[in-house]
Design an enzyme around this catalytic site. Structure first.
Site, PDB file in Angstrom:
ATOM      1  N   SER A 117       0.851  -1.188   0.000  1.00 27.98           N
ATOM      2  CA  SER A 117       0.000   0.000   0.000  1.00 27.98           C
ATOM      3  C   SER A 117       0.876   1.223   0.000  1.00 27.98           C
ATOM      4  CB  SER A 117      -0.878   0.006   1.260  1.00 27.98           C
ATOM      5  OG  SER A 117      -1.515   1.267   1.415  1.00 27.98           O
ATOM      6  N   TYR A 170      -1.833  -0.495  10.250  1.00 31.39           N
ATOM      7  CA  TYR A 170      -1.875  -0.690   8.806  1.00 31.39           C
ATOM      8  C   TYR A 170      -0.573  -0.251   8.149  1.00 31.39           C
ATOM      9  CZ  TYR A 170      -3.696  -0.690   4.055  1.00 31.39           C
ATOM     10  OH  TYR A 170      -3.880  -0.947   2.726  1.00 31.39           O
TER      11      TYR A 170
END
Length: 136
Positions: free
Chosen positions: A53, A66
């Site tokens: 990501s 995350y």
């Protein structure tokens, strides 16, 4: 994590969230890929594509779990790519921005994400769809 939470409770929730995030987003790759790699080494070729990501590079507030997990996926990808290249195994990662998922929709409806801001940060001025990530 909300600042109004008492410090010990906030710390416990942050630790739990970090552990769960790492477990779901990094540990599965860390423990699954060596087994896959072993088979690919036997056949002298293979390709692994990890899902990283942009948050593995750019940090966003309240996303410690995350961001940490995705940075770990990026590091794991680089390590495995360097170790397995001699066996004709390619290990790469894609790092899309926000993808149109139920999770993102929920974060938008809860006011935690602003969809127009997200779109404005991407060259295509749109969120990635799940179909965009498919191999034709």
């Amino acid at each position: 994590m909300p600042e109004w939470l008492p410090s010990p409770l906030r710390k416990k929730l942050e630790e739990k969230g970090l552990a769960e995030g790492i477990d779901v987003m990094l540990d599965r790759d860390f423990f699954l890929q060596p087994g896959c790699g072993k088979e690919m080494i036997k056949q002298k070729s293979g390709k692994i594509i990890n899902i990283a990501s942009i948050n593995g590079i750019v940090a966003f507030p309240e996303r410690a779990s995350y961001c940490s997990a995705k940075a770990g996926v990026m590091a794991l990808t680089k390590v495995l790519a360097s170790e397995w290249a001699k066996y004709n195994i390619n290990v790469n990662a894609v790092a899309p921005g926000y993808v149109e998922t139920e999770l993102v929709s929920n974060l938008v409806s809860q006011g935690q994400l602003k969809i127009e801001e997200l779109k404005g940060r991407t060259p295509g001025r749109k969120l990635t769809s799940a179909e965009d990530l498919l191999i034709p």
